[in-house]
Design an enzyme around this catalytic site. Structure first.
Site, PDB file in Angstrom:
ATOM      1  N   CYS A 229       0.813  -1.223   0.000  1.00 53.29           N
ATOM      2  CA  CYS A 229       0.000   0.000   0.000  1.00 53.29           C
ATOM      3  C   CYS A 229       0.846   1.274   0.000  1.00 53.29           C
ATOM      4  O   CYS A 229       0.657   2.160  -0.837  1.00 53.29           O
ATOM      5  CB  CYS A 229      -0.979  -0.015   1.166  1.00 53.29           C
ATOM      6  SG  CYS A 229      -0.245   0.127   2.811  1.00 53.29           S
ATOM      7  N   HIS A 276      -2.856   1.357   6.632  1.00 52.46           N
ATOM      8  CA  HIS A 276      -3.110   1.229   5.193  1.00 52.46           C
ATOM      9  C   HIS A 276      -3.265   2.632   4.606  1.00 52.46           C
ATOM     10  O   HIS A 276      -3.744   3.548   5.280  1.00 52.46           O
ATOM     11  CB  HIS A 276      -4.380   0.415   4.953  1.00 52.46           C
ATOM     12  CG  HIS A 276      -4.586   0.012   3.521  1.00 52.46           C
ATOM     13  ND1 HIS A 276      -3.855  -0.991   2.922  1.00 52.46           N
ATOM     14  CD2 HIS A 276      -5.448   0.477   2.568  1.00 52.46           C
ATOM     15  CE1 HIS A 276      -4.256  -1.132   1.664  1.00 52.46           C
ATOM     16  NE2 HIS A 276      -5.212  -0.239   1.421  1.00 52.46           N
ATOM     17  N   HIS A 288      -5.552   1.646  -4.699  1.00 54.29           N
ATOM     18  CA  HIS A 288      -4.698   1.141  -3.630  1.00 54.29           C
ATOM     19  C   HIS A 288      -4.221  -0.273  -3.946  1.00 54.29           C
ATOM     20  O   HIS A 288      -4.781  -0.970  -4.792  1.00 54.29           O
ATOM     21  CB  HIS A 288      -5.436   1.168  -2.284  1.00 54.29           C
ATOM     22  CG  HIS A 288      -6.555   0.166  -2.167  1.00 54.29           C
ATOM     23  ND1 HIS A 288      -6.724  -0.635  -1.069  1.00 54.29           N
ATOM     24  CD2 HIS A 288      -7.567  -0.162  -3.018  1.00 54.29           C
ATOM     25  CE1 HIS A 288      -7.774  -1.409  -1.224  1.00 54.29           C
ATOM     26  NE2 HIS A 288      -8.314  -1.139  -2.404  1.00 54.29           N
TER      27      HIS A 288
END
Length: 313
Positions: A229, A276, A288
């Site tokens: 991420c 994240h 993402h």
């Protein structure tokens, strides 16, 4: 109870309890829940690995700077030491001459000669002080370098240990995915739609993210063949000429914090207690690198409850 009766009761119990009941296979939904939980926990471990890796880079950079200062400092120290040696000889000779002059010269010039000797002494003391300061700086830098190298060695060992643990946990996770979905990874496809037109550096980052769609999730990777991420957001903004650390929490510390109403394409959206991060691309969507076994994708900004929003400075 007779032996025959006991046998009949035991047989009845065996018939009543199916052979596989005690070890029933988990359902698909149970496996998915377990996979999601394991993935979220493992992503936090990966982000901790990324953070330590960033700290190791900083330690190496600091050690390099210190190492670069040592040679010039040593040269300055050698030169200052030579000057101090010359001062010692000159002080001895000047002291003798000054004493003889004071004894043999006329009294009217005595104060002038003593004033000159005092000025010379002060100049020599300045040179000696500079020598001492250079020597102390060199010693301090040598100690800092030794400390940085020891820390570097410890971090390298810790990184290796974490890497082994992550890989072992990842093998278990992929086994779960194969059990649930028939494959440990899901294939992704490149984006074929129209990429929104966004001006400036943010536009470069957005285009990069769109072009990364379909690329597999690879932990601790920052492209071009795989991303995690924070590796994806790092790479997108690196293409736009901006530097971000490879860790979601460290990126949060570096960006300007903004409100949801201020959110614009190119901004970062943080989730899972800074575990994240995704890149906002407009229209209520983010791009993402989701998790292990999946690929970079387009998703709703509310795919999870956002922790906060940031703008790259």
């Amino acid at each position: 109870m007779s032996l025959r009766a006991l046998v009949l009761v035991a047989m009845a119990v065996v018939v009543a309890v199916p052979a596989g009941a005690a070890s029933a296979e988990p359902s698909a939904s149970e496996l998915t829940t377990k996979i999601n939980r394991s993935s979220a926990e493992l992503e936090k471990v990966v982000e901790a690995y990324n953070k330590l890796n960033e700290e190791t880079k900083a330690t190496k950079a600091e050690a390099g700077k210190v190492q670069g200062r040592l040679a010039p400092l040593q040269q300055q120290l050698d030169a200052a030491q030579a000057e101090v040696g010359d001062i010692a000889v000159a002080a001895y000779q000047t002291g003798r001459l000054g004493t003889a002059g004071a004894l043999l010269g006329d009294s009217s010039g005595l104060l002038d000669r003593m004033s000159a000797l005092d000025a010379l002494a002060r100049e020599r003391q300045t040179q000696i002080d500079a020598f001492q300061a250079t020597r102390e700086q060199l010693t301090a830098d040598q100690q800092r370098l030794a400390t940085a190298r020891a820390q570097q060695d410890a971090q390298a060992k810790e990184l290796q240990a974490r890497k082994k643990k992550i890989q072992a946990d990842l093998d278990k996770l992929y086994d779960l995915r194969k059990q649930a979905y028939g494959s440990s990874t899901s294939s992704g496809s490149a984006y074929s739609g129209k990429i929104p037109s966004v001006s400036g550096k943010a536009g470069v980052a957005v285009r990069y993210a769109y072009n990364a769609i379909g690329t597999p999730y690879v932990w601790a990777a920052e492209g071009p063949n795989g991303y995690d991420c924070s590796g994806l957001t790092l790479a997108a903004w690196r293409a736009a000429g901006k530097s971000l650390p490879h860790n979601a929490a460290m990126q949060w510390d570096q960006v300007a914090h903004i409100s949801r109403s201020e959110l614009a394409p190119g901004d970062l959206v943080f989730y899972s207690g800074l575990g994240h991060v995704a890149l906002y691309v407009g229209g209520g969507q983010v791009i993402h690198a989701p998790t292990f076994g999946e690929s970079v994708k387009l998703a709703s900004v509310t795919m999870m409850t956002p922790y906060g929003y940031g703008r790259v400075r």
